[in-house]
Design a protein around this motif. Structure first.
Motif, PDB file in Angstrom:
ATOM      1  N   LEU A   3       4.380  -1.551  -3.089  1.00 42.16           N
ATOM      2  CA  LEU A   3       3.103  -1.424  -2.384  1.00 42.16           C
ATOM      3  C   LEU A   3       3.298  -1.289  -0.874  1.00 42.16           C
ATOM      4  CD1 LEU A   3       0.626  -3.832  -4.224  1.00 42.16           C
ATOM      5  CD2 LEU A   3       0.472  -1.348  -4.005  1.00 42.16           C
ATOM      6  N   HIS A   4       4.298  -1.982  -0.313  1.00 35.79           N
ATOM      7  CA  HIS A   4       4.484  -1.839   1.145  1.00 35.79           C
ATOM      8  C   HIS A   4       4.972  -0.436   1.500  1.00 35.79           C
ATOM      9  CE1 HIS A   4       8.717  -2.530   0.252  1.00 35.79           C
ATOM     10  NE2 HIS A   4       8.477  -3.767  -0.183  1.00 35.79           N
ATOM     11  N   ASP A   5       5.736   0.203   0.580  1.00 38.69           N
ATOM     12  CA  ASP A   5       6.112   1.600   0.811  1.00 38.69           C
ATOM     13  C   ASP A   5       4.887   2.509   0.750  1.00 38.69           C
ATOM     14  OD1 ASP A   5       8.754   0.786   0.962  1.00 38.69           O
ATOM     15  OD2 ASP A   5       9.134   1.188  -1.158  1.00 38.69           O
ATOM     16  N   LEU A   6       4.011   2.242  -0.225  1.00 38.75           N
ATOM     17  CA  LEU A   6       2.789   3.035  -0.370  1.00 38.75           C
ATOM     18  C   LEU A   6       1.935   2.932   0.883  1.00 38.75           C
ATOM     19  CD1 LEU A   6       0.709   4.676  -2.009  1.00 38.75           C
ATOM     20  CD2 LEU A   6      -0.135   2.502  -2.925  1.00 38.75           C
ATOM     21  N   PHE A   8       2.910   2.219   3.909  1.00 35.66           N
ATOM     22  CA  PHE A   8       3.559   2.964   4.992  1.00 35.66           C
ATOM     23  C   PHE A   8       3.145   4.429   4.937  1.00 35.66           C
ATOM     24  CE2 PHE A   8       7.015   5.557   6.676  1.00 35.66           C
ATOM     25  CZ  PHE A   8       7.258   4.954   7.893  1.00 35.66           C
ATOM     26  N   VAL A   9       3.117   4.991   3.731  1.00 34.32           N
ATOM     27  CA  VAL A   9       2.700   6.382   3.554  1.00 34.32           C
ATOM     28  C   VAL A   9       1.224   6.547   3.932  1.00 34.32           C
ATOM     29  CG1 VAL A   9       2.360   8.239   1.879  1.00 34.32           C
ATOM     30  CG2 VAL A   9       4.424   6.813   1.770  1.00 34.32           C
ATOM     31  N   VAL A  10       0.375   5.594   3.516  1.00 33.59           N
ATOM     32  CA  VAL A  10      -1.054   5.665   3.828  1.00 33.59           C
ATOM     33  C   VAL A  10      -1.270   5.649   5.343  1.00 33.59           C
ATOM     34  CG1 VAL A  10      -3.250   4.428   3.685  1.00 33.59           C
ATOM     35  CG2 VAL A  10      -1.813   4.659   1.647  1.00 33.59           C
ATOM     36  N   ILE A  11      -0.574   4.768   6.028  1.00 41.67           N
ATOM     37  CA  ILE A  11      -0.717   4.684   7.487  1.00 41.67           C
ATOM     38  C   ILE A  11      -0.222   5.969   8.145  1.00 41.67           C
ATOM     39  CG2 ILE A  11       0.177   3.494   9.538  1.00 41.67           C
ATOM     40  CD1 ILE A  11       0.014   0.893   7.869  1.00 41.67           C
ATOM     41  N   ALA A  12       0.858   6.529   7.613  1.00 40.95           N
ATOM     42  CA  ALA A  12       1.345   7.817   8.135  1.00 40.95           C
ATOM     43  C   ALA A  12       0.289   8.904   7.958  1.00 40.95           C
ATOM     44  CB  ALA A  12       2.644   8.207   7.414  1.00 40.95           C
ATOM     45  N   VAL A  13      -0.376   8.916   6.808  1.00 42.12           N
ATOM     46  CA  VAL A  13      -1.430   9.914   6.559  1.00 42.12           C
ATOM     47  C   VAL A  13      -2.604   9.704   7.520  1.00 42.12           C
ATOM     48  CG1 VAL A  13      -3.153  10.686   4.880  1.00 42.12           C
ATOM     49  CG2 VAL A  13      -0.785  10.309   4.156  1.00 42.12           C
ATOM     50  N   LEU A  14      -2.962   8.455   7.761  1.00 40.07           N
ATOM     51  CA  LEU A  14      -4.085   8.174   8.663  1.00 40.07           C
ATOM     52  C   LEU A  14      -3.766   8.630  10.091  1.00 40.07           C
ATOM     53  CD1 LEU A  14      -5.113   4.628   7.384  1.00 40.07           C
ATOM     54  CD2 LEU A  14      -6.410   6.750   7.114  1.00 40.07           C
ATOM     55  N   TRP A  15      -2.554   8.354  10.570  1.00 43.09           N
ATOM     56  CA  TRP A  15      -2.173   8.815  11.908  1.00 43.09           C
ATOM     57  C   TRP A  15      -2.113  10.339  11.962  1.00 43.09           C
ATOM     58  CZ3 TRP A  15      -2.695   6.349  16.166  1.00 43.09           C
ATOM     59  CH2 TRP A  15      -2.556   4.964  16.218  1.00 43.09           C
ATOM     60  N   PHE A 269      11.269   5.556   8.498  1.00 45.29           N
ATOM     61  CA  PHE A 269      11.365   4.824   7.230  1.00 45.29           C
ATOM     62  C   PHE A 269      12.817   4.469   6.894  1.00 45.29           C
ATOM     63  CE2 PHE A 269      11.548   4.479   2.614  1.00 45.29           C
ATOM     64  CZ  PHE A 269      10.477   3.619   2.371  1.00 45.29           C
ATOM     65  N   PRO A 270      13.101   3.228   6.441  1.00 43.42           N
ATOM     66  CA  PRO A 270      12.163   2.149   6.074  1.00 43.42           C
ATOM     67  C   PRO A 270      11.763   1.240   7.229  1.00 43.42           C
ATOM     68  CG  PRO A 270      14.370   1.513   5.494  1.00 43.42           C
ATOM     69  CD  PRO A 270      14.475   2.887   6.080  1.00 43.42           C
ATOM     70  N   TYR A 293      -0.563  -9.621  -2.842  1.00 51.65           N
ATOM     71  CA  TYR A 293      -1.992  -9.747  -3.198  1.00 51.65           C
ATOM     72  C   TYR A 293      -2.861  -9.007  -2.183  1.00 51.65           C
ATOM     73  CZ  TYR A 293      -6.597 -11.759  -3.939  1.00 51.65           C
ATOM     74  OH  TYR A 293      -7.942 -11.918  -4.158  1.00 51.65           O
ATOM     75  N   THR A 294      -2.560  -9.174  -0.888  1.00 48.32           N
ATOM     76  CA  THR A 294      -3.322  -8.486   0.160  1.00 48.32           C
ATOM     77  C   THR A 294      -3.207  -6.969   0.009  1.00 48.32           C
ATOM     78  OG1 THR A 294      -2.960 -10.314   1.700  1.00 48.32           O
ATOM     79  CG2 THR A 294      -3.576  -8.183   2.654  1.00 48.32           C
ATOM     80  N   LEU A 295      -2.010  -6.494  -0.264  1.00 48.29           N
ATOM     81  CA  LEU A 295      -1.797  -5.056  -0.403  1.00 48.29           C
ATOM     82  C   LEU A 295      -2.509  -4.498  -1.625  1.00 48.29           C
ATOM     83  CD1 LEU A 295       1.983  -4.798   0.552  1.00 48.29           C
ATOM     84  CD2 LEU A 295      -0.011  -4.365   1.998  1.00 48.29           C
ATOM     85  N   ARG A 296      -2.550  -5.287  -2.723  1.00 44.45           N
ATOM     86  CA  ARG A 296      -3.286  -4.828  -3.914  1.00 44.45           C
ATOM     87  C   ARG A 296      -4.775  -4.733  -3.634  1.00 44.45           C
ATOM     88  NH1 ARG A 296       0.264  -8.276  -6.745  1.00 44.45           N
ATOM     89  NH2 ARG A 296      -1.340  -9.911  -6.803  1.00 44.45           N
TER      90      ARG A 296
END
Length: 334
Positions: A3-6, A8-15, A269-270, A293-296
């Motif tokens: 989930l932390h890798d996912l 990272f990808v989400v934040i990259a997409v947002l930027w 990354f990473p 839990y927070t990431l989920r």
């Protein structure tokens, strides 16, 4: 994928989304001084982004909020170590928003001229400072064993980061010039094409130097492939605008920005903030992330909210898709 890798990808997409959309926003702000010859033309340029500029900034809020929730250690180190540059960006974004709204509240020459100056400078400075900030993040900064930034403000003004600032400024201004050519009609459209051509050549040269430096310093096979895409996209964008194909040029100038930001995150990354003091003190996706839990919980919220945001923003651009020119301005300045 963890989930932390996912995330990272989400934040990259947002930027990436933020720089793609806010990039031409900043570019239009800079072009109010470089391209527009008089107040009606400045009004035309400002009106091209008038309905969408505030929606574009949602991507910044989402990126910062996602970083705070998914990677609190990254957020804390970044916003404490880069406090002054990020504060300057925040002040510029606030003043810029006020300038959009207050510029035409009074008809006085001095009043409107001052807000137009504010709009120009508060577009130019963030366009530079974002490149400086990301240049430092990619290059590495002085982080100690306690995950705290121990460098000073002048340490952030190194040659690599300053070149990054020049790259983002030139890329965003080129992107804005292409957008201006795409969204305007009349004489200003043709001058925007000419302006975009030389801006594109400048952006290509600076981006090539910066990306090749990045690749030579800490690149990977994946970053090299995306680097080539970025430079090819810039070349196609310049060729397309010279041929009068504004739509294709805008698509490829946007692709160049997307690929450039992708190089940043692929090289990172990473890690999320490499330490220049000791590699094992670097912040990574694993040691800087929140609990599973927070990431989920965040993942479920993002799954519901993201399509709604994309749908609304796409509808906004569709509604305001037509070209405008000085002939479409009302007689009154208000």
């Amino acid at each position: 994928m963890e989930l932390h890798d996912l995330w990272f990808v989400v934040i990259a997409v947002l930027w990436t989304g933020y720089f793609f959309l806010e990039g031409f926003d900043f570019g239009i702000g800079v072009l109010t001084k470089l391209l527009a010859r008089d107040r009606p033309e400045r009004r035309v340029l400002i009106n091209t982004i008038g309905p969408v500029w505030d929606g574009n900034e949602v991507w910044l809020l989402s990126a910062a909020g996602a970083t705070f929730a998914a990677f609190p250690e990254w957020y804390a180190t970044l916003f404490s170590g880069f406090y002054l540059p990020l504060l300057a960006i925040l002040i510029c974004l606030i003043v810029r928003g006020v300038a959009f709204e207050y510029r035409v509240k009074r008809s006085g020459e001095r009043w409107q001229r001052n807000w137009e100056h504010a709009l120009f400078w508060c577009s130019l400075l963030p366009a530079i400072l974002w490149g400086v900030a990301f240049g430092n993040i990619v290059h590495g900064v002085e982080i100690d064993a306690d995950k705290e930034y121990v460098g000073g403000l002048l340490d952030l003004l190194n040659p690599y980061a300053l070149l990054g600032g020049a790259v983002t400024l030139s890329l965003f201004t080129f992107h804005g010039a292409v957008f201006a050519a795409l969204k305007t009609t009349g004489e200003i459209r043709y001058r925007a094409r000419s302006c975009a051509t030389w801006l594109g050549l400048l952006a290509t040269g600076l981006a090539a130097a910066f990306l090749l430096w990045t690749q030579a310093d800490q690149g990977k096979g994946s970053s090299l492939a995306v680097l080539i895409v970025a430079l090819l996209a810039l070349a196609v964008a310049v060729g397309a605008i010279r041929a009068g194909r504004e739509g294709w040029s805008f698509a490829f100038s946007g692709l160049a920005i997307v690929a450039t930001v992708a190089v940043f995150f692929l090289v990172l990354f990473p890690a999320v903030m490499p330490s220049s003091l000791d590699e094992k003190w670097s912040l990574t996706v694993s040691n800087a992330s929140s609990s599973p839990y927070t990431l989920r919980l965040m993942s479920w919220c993002a799954l519901i909210a993201t399509p709604l945001v994309l749908l609304y923003q796409s509808w906004t651009y569709w509604v305001f898709r037509k070209r405008i020119g000085t002939q479409h301005l009302a007689d009154s300045a208000h």
